[in-house]
Design a protein around this motif. Sequence first.
Motif: not given
Length: 323
Positions: A33, A35, A263, A287, A289-290, A295, A298, A300, A306, A309
């Motif tokens: 992840k 993030t 998560y 998982d 959101d991916e 994983l 990108s 996240a 969001e 972003r």
Amino acid sequence: MEIKGIHHVSALTTDAPKNFDFYTKVLGLRLVKKTVNQDEPSMYHLFYADEKGNPGTDLTFFEIPMLARNYEGTNSISAVSLRVPNDEALAYWKQRFEELDIEHEPITQRAGRATLAFRDFEQQRLVLVSDEDNSGVAGGVPWDQSPVPAEHGIYALGPVKITVREAAPSVEVLVNVMGFRPKGNYPSPTPDQPDILVFETAEGGTGAEIHVEERADLPVERPGRGSVHHVAFRVETEEELREWIDRINEAGFQNSGYVDRFYFRSLYFREPNGILYELATDGPGFDADEDVRTLGESLALPPFLESHREEIEKLLKPLYTKN
């Protein structure tokens, strides 16, 4: 209602790209992840784990670029263990560290297990622990695209050591509030210091232990790069987490209350020696959101971030260059 073991450990770094290189290319963990710190989204929060980011396998880092060095001492999380399959794996890692010029100690026994202590580029205190004769909480599965052969791969978190001025208050919380059991002790590597105490929960074993070191001779740690921010413990469900919130409130600890980390769901509180504990649910998982196959590839963001972003991405430097 029982804590199942270690959920994750979160530490501090000043350099996310260099951190990524070390933990994926040297240690062979998977970035599951990519993030941001949900409380300060201008900073990366990176999660390294086994192939799927299973609970109990995550070592995470907050990036704080201008953070000063860590001044080691007491009232701290002073060592984080990473599990490998057996003693033969430790021999592989010792040779690998020598070839890559990674600072490390000789293989030695801790709590009846073969271990190999080492440090990353910011002096993060890490220990590989052999599961040769281990039983208890199961580990994860090594990442099949790791540069490290699967038979020697890191696949879970092991015991976490806390170093405190006075052991008794910390032990009181572990045993009488959190339900850990005394398991034994082993000698301190420092002459004339008390034995290090071992406590376990649930099925026990390397994935479910806290080691308590009493060091009245040390100053209090001044956290910086290479220090550990908190350790999180596994709670089965959200319903159980809410019961734990009641228990922590009844015990009189100031705490965060229920926190949705997307998560997983969490509760944070500090034990009497100032060490930050988190209780975290096993799900929903990384998982959410991916796709498991992609994983960490990108950035996240949880739903509440969001809409920001574009501005968040402008603040983050590239983690790596794609070939």
